[in-house]
Design a protein around this motif. Structure first.
Motif, PDB file in Angstrom:
ATOM      1  N   ALA A 513       0.827  -1.212   0.000  1.00 12.37           N
ATOM      2  CA  ALA A 513       0.000   0.000   0.000  1.00 12.37           C
ATOM      3  C   ALA A 513       0.857   1.257   0.000  1.00 12.37           C
ATOM      4  N   HIS A 514       1.993   1.225   0.696  1.00 15.42           N
ATOM      5  CA  HIS A 514       2.889   2.387   0.705  1.00 15.42           C
ATOM      6  C   HIS A 514       3.356   2.712  -0.707  1.00 15.42           C
ATOM      7  N   GLY A 515       3.719   1.665  -1.473  1.00 14.01           N
ATOM      8  CA  GLY A 515       4.162   1.900  -2.839  1.00 14.01           C
ATOM      9  C   GLY A 515       3.046   2.436  -3.715  1.00 14.01           C
ATOM     10  N   TRP A 516       1.827   1.968  -3.465  1.00 12.08           N
ATOM     11  CA  TRP A 516       0.709   2.413  -4.295  1.00 12.08           C
ATOM     12  C   TRP A 516       0.363   3.879  -4.026  1.00 12.08           C
ATOM     13  N   LYS A 517       0.477   4.285  -2.768  1.00  3.00           N
ATOM     14  CA  LYS A 517       0.173   5.683  -2.427  1.00  3.00           C
ATOM     15  C   LYS A 517       1.103   6.646  -3.154  1.00  3.00           C
ATOM     16  N   ALA A 518       2.329   6.195  -3.402  1.00  6.44           N
ATOM     17  CA  ALA A 518       3.312   7.083  -4.022  1.00  6.44           C
ATOM     18  C   ALA A 518       3.085   7.248  -5.515  1.00  6.44           C
ATOM     19  N   LEU A 519       2.245   6.395  -6.112  1.00  8.57           N
ATOM     20  CA  LEU A 519       2.000   6.491  -7.548  1.00  8.57           C
ATOM     21  C   LEU A 519       1.063   7.655  -7.875  1.00  8.57           C
ATOM     22  N   PRO A 520       1.290   8.342  -8.986  1.00 10.75           N
ATOM     23  CA  PRO A 520       0.251   9.247  -9.480  1.00 10.75           C
ATOM     24  C   PRO A 520      -1.043   8.465  -9.688  1.00 10.75           C
ATOM     25  N   GLN A 521      -2.176   9.117  -9.468  1.00 11.13           N
ATOM     26  CA  GLN A 521      -3.451   8.417  -9.474  1.00 11.13           C
ATOM     27  C   GLN A 521      -3.703   7.665 -10.780  1.00 11.13           C
ATOM     28  N   GLU A 522      -3.340   8.290 -11.927  1.00 12.11           N
ATOM     29  CA  GLU A 522      -3.624   7.622 -13.195  1.00 12.11           C
ATOM     30  C   GLU A 522      -2.796   6.354 -13.371  1.00 12.11           C
ATOM     31  N   TRP A 523      -1.565   6.328 -12.811  1.00 16.01           N
ATOM     32  CA  TRP A 523      -0.745   5.118 -12.935  1.00 16.01           C
ATOM     33  C   TRP A 523      -1.278   4.016 -12.025  1.00 16.01           C
TER      34      TRP A 523
END
Length: 605
Positions: A513-523
């Motif tokens: 989840a930590h890695g996902w939060k760091a992604l821009p929303q569209e990615w």
């Protein structure tokens, strides 16, 4: 599947043979199909005596032992002919497999066969001072990928004997490495590995002596004395003997206080020791031997550049690899080694001011005025700085050296494509044998041997992630009543797998989840669509475009952005985008599917 032991940049036609683990042959990065069992027995027998004639009688005995058929010689010719075709080189004047008056000869260079490389490294370590000896022996031990030749080939009694000889060489090399590490003060790093080997070889005196020494120098004198007493009783019960003179001398030394060297080190003035503010090295660090050797070589080489990046998905083992390298390189960085994370406990990017404050405190430079002051200090000092879990280029760029003596080792999920010049090393998933080794170290060899099939299902469900395997092992070590098959069933249920990968305060789901939060929303939405729409395993550009709901031109841009972010992996080697195969790491796919992230994707603009 075990990876070839070769150097990171093997050319497509290069052959790599491995017998220090399951028998494998790779051409470049592609594993070759070695054919039926008897053909593989012939190949393994030839590799046991590389560049030396192996008689027809020896091959016959290896394949059929005491009951060869009347057609044995003809059958051998068929197997040899198939192997010749499989292993054919580009040079017809120097065939790999030839027949001489003494038998068949398989021509193999040292860098093509892990056994030859192992022997060479062990020979080179003989007579060396402890530090180079330890380094060479560690390189030799890292070539091993499991029990030699695998279980199937040991059906041949001749190969079973060869495997036992190889295991004995491995054990002897391990003892020599442990003794060298002990002389260098590395007792905590070797004590648990020695414990496991003593359990497997309880009567081996040299091994137990090293274990006693490691226990004593780790401050565990009572355990060291108990290990001697256990050995004395075992010898008396099994063989009617007393421990040898060297073992008895070790016991007396420990009884008199073997901690003298440690005590002397503790009283040394602080200024005489460079700072080593590092997390502890994992005593059960497993796998990634090639990457570790390449990383250490880069950091040792003064002409190789000052910044190295370890990249890979969450849980790939990047931090453990960086920390191990930093521990091994203590003699190369006279001004110290330190590790600082660029994210907080919740996965958020730390402010630059907070990171600078921690760097200043750890290097005795409290009150650093800014990035310029830090880079100036870094240029003047021979120091290794691990900047862990870098979220993006902007977070780390002000901390990187512009020249001078300091080195920086970065770990990140993404490729940090905006940084240059940087040496990049991808951290791949663990192989099945490595994952099993890690699991067995946590839950016990006996428990894994009792249900190997369930253990295989567990590590495969972990997708080669050291973090997931470690969490599974920690959980099973506590849940001793849970059979491996039951836990394997839980992990192979996609709906609940990530819920099982939690032990205490360590959660694979939270890490992802930590890695996902760091992604821009569209990615994030794009990765979710790929997880939902591409099925298991590799996928091509056409499948990606269908899953994303866009044309292939835009799909290429989306997929390559996700590669840069560390969410998608791609093959090594140069291929066109349309010919490439891509893959979502198993745990990332599970997380995306379970979190409902497959909503429509925005085309990058």
């Amino acid at each position: 599947m075990p990876r070839p032991f070769a150097q990171p940049a093997a050319s497509p036609g290069t052959l790599r043979f491995s017998v220090l683990g399951p028998l494998t042959v790779h051409r470049g990065d592609r594993a070759l199909n070695l054919g039926p069992l008897k053909q593989r027995v012939v190949l393994a027998t030839l590799l046991g005596s590389p560049n030396t004639p192996v008689s027809v009688d020896t091959l016959t005995d290896a394949v059929w032992h005491e009951d060869p058929p009347r057609t044995a010689r003809k059958n051998l010719q068929v197997y040899v002919s198939a192997l010749r075709a499989l292993l054919a080189d580009d040079d017809p004047d120097r065939p790999r497999l030839t027949h001489t008056c003494g038998g068949y000869v398989l021509r193999v260079a040292e860098d093509e066969l892990d056994l030859l490389r192992f022997r060479s490294l062990v020979r080179e370590a003989e007579g060396q001072e402890p530090r180079p000896a330890a380094r060479l022996l560690r390189q030799a031990l890292d070539l091993w990928q499991g029990p030699p030749l695998g279980d199937d080939l040991r059906q041949s009694s001749r190969l079973a004997e060869e495997a036992e000889r190889l295991e004995l060489r491995h054990l002897t090399a391990y003892e020599s490495w442990a003794e060298a590490e002990l002389e260098l003060g590395g007792a905590p790093a070797v004590v648990e590995g020695l414990r496991d080997l003593v359990e497997q070889h309880p009567l081996r005196e040299r091994l137990r002596s090293a274990w006693m020494c490691a226990l004593s120098r780790s401050g565990r004198q009572a355990e060291a004395l108990g290990a001697y007493d256990d050995y004395r009783q075992l010898l008396a019960r099994e063989l009617g003997l007393e421990p040898g003179g060297a073992m008895a001398a070790r016991y007396r030394t420990i009884l008199a206080g073997d901690g003298r060297a440690a005590a002397a080190a503790a009283t040394r003035p602080p200024a005489a020791r460079p700072p080593a503010v590092l997390p502890p090295d994992l005593v059960d660090f497993t796998g990634h031997g090639e990457e570790l050797r390449y990383l250490v070589d880069l950091l040792e080489d003064d002409g190789a550049g000052r910044i190295v990046l370890l990249s890979g998905p969450a849980g790939a083992g990047k931090t453990a690899l960086a920390v191990r390298a930093a521990h091994q390189l203590g003699d190369r960085f006279a001004d110290g080694r330190l590790c600082v994370s660029l994210r907080d406990a919740d996965g958020r990017t730390r402010p630059l001011s907070a990171v600078l404050a921690e760097l200043g405190e750890r290097t005795g430079q409290s009150g650093l005025s800014g990035p310029e002051a830090w880079r100036e200090w870094l240029a003047r000092h021979r120091v290794l700085v691990v900047l862990d879990d870098v979220p993006d280029e902007r977070a780390v760029r002000p901390l990187l050296p512009c020249g001078g003596r300091g080195r920086v080792l970065l770990t990140a999920r993404g490729q940090l494509g905006g940084l240059a010049p940087v040496h990049r090393i991808g951290v791949p998933p663990l192989g099945t044998a490595e994952s099993l080794q890690l699991l067995a170290g946590l839950v016990g060899q006996g428990r894994v041997r009792a249900d190997r099939e369930a253990a295989l299902r567990i590590v495969r469900a972990c997708g080669g992630s050291p973090l997931a395997v470690r969490v599974s092992g920690m959980r099973l070590a506590v849940l001793r009543h849970v059979p491996l098959w039951e836990f394997a069933d839980r992990l192979t249920d996609p709906a609940g797998a990530l819920d099982e990968l939690t032990s205490g305060d360590v959660s694979v789901r939270r890490w992802l989840a930590h890695g996902w939060k760091a992604l821009p929303q569209e990615w994030g939405r794009a990765a979710g669509r790929l997880a939902a729409g591409t099925g298991e395993g590799p996928f091509g550009l056409t499948e990606a475009a269908e899953a994303l709901g866009c044309d292939e031109r835009n799909a290429v841009r989306v997929v390559e952005a996700l590669i840069d972010a560390g969410m998608v992996t791609s093959p090594c080697g140069e291929v066109t985008a349309h010919a490439a195969q891509y893959e979502l790491p198993h745990l990332i796919r599970l997380y995306a599917r379970g979190s409902g992230l497959g909503t429509p994707v925005l085309t990058p603009g």
